[in-house]
Design a protein around this motif. Structure first.
Motif, short mmCIF file in Angstrom:
data_model
loop_
_atom_site.label_atom_id
_atom_site.label_comp_id
_atom_site.label_asym_id
_atom_site.label_seq_id
_atom_site.Cartn_x
_atom_site.Cartn_y
_atom_site.Cartn_z
N SER A 1 5.72 -6.69 -53.78
CA SER A 1 5.10 -5.57 -54.48
C SER A 1 6.06 -4.39 -54.61
CB SER A 1 3.82 -5.13 -53.78
OG SER A 1 4.07 -4.75 -52.46
N TYR B 1 3.87 -10.21 -66.19
CA TYR B 1 2.73 -10.37 -65.28
C TYR B 1 2.07 -11.74 -65.45
CZ TYR B 1 -1.22 -8.91 -62.38
OH TYR B 1 -2.16 -8.81 -61.37
N LEU C 1 -2.10 -4.88 -62.53
CA LEU C 1 -0.81 -4.28 -62.83
C LEU C 1 -1.06 -3.24 -63.92
CD1 LEU C 1 2.50 -4.92 -62.65
CD2 LEU C 1 2.04 -5.60 -64.98
N PHE D 1 0.29 -1.27 -58.82
CA PHE D 1 0.32 -2.72 -58.65
C PHE D 1 -0.47 -3.07 -57.39
CE2 PHE D 1 2.30 -6.54 -56.80
CZ PHE D 1 1.98 -7.44 -57.81
#
Length: 118
Positions: free
Chosen positions: A2, A20, A82, A97
């Motif tokens: 992350s 993504y 996201l 995120f």
């Protein structure tokens, strides 16, 4: 992971979606676009939120009758998402995120998700 995604930049919003979606494919879940925000002055997109396809709650509206054909409810309120925002009208930057899912992820069924069927 992350930390490496937060702050990542993209040339277009489609590049962010592709990134993504590929990330979701590798982890075993599907995604969808939840919402977007446009600027008041120009009407251009300035923020897009992509979420796990199991985000949200499916509910009936007031006075709505449930269909006779039952469908499997896939919404679990998953918080994985996201968010990308347009910075200085140039680059799309990941500013939020979350990779925490509240459901089981089954990698062998990942290709059945709508976002990966293209």
């Amino acid at each position: 992971i992350s930390e490496s995604i937060f702050g990542k930049s993209f040339a277009t919003s489609n590049d962010a979606y592709t990134f993504y979606n590929n990330y979701a494919l590798s982890k075993g879940f599907g995604i969808r676009k939840q919402t977007h925000t446009k600027s008041r002055s120009m009407g251009d997109l300035i923020r897009i939120v992509y979420v796990c396809n199991q985000d949200g709650e499916k509910s009936l509206r007031d006075g709505e009758v449930q269909e006779t054909r039952r469908r499997r409810d896939t919404r679990t309120g998953c918080m994985a998402k996201l968010e990308v925002a347009l910075a200085n009208n140039e680059m799309w930057i990941v500013d939020k995120f979350n990779d925490v899912h509240n459901h089981f992820i089954i990698p062998r069924k990942v290709m059945k998700h709508r976002s990966h069927k293209k």
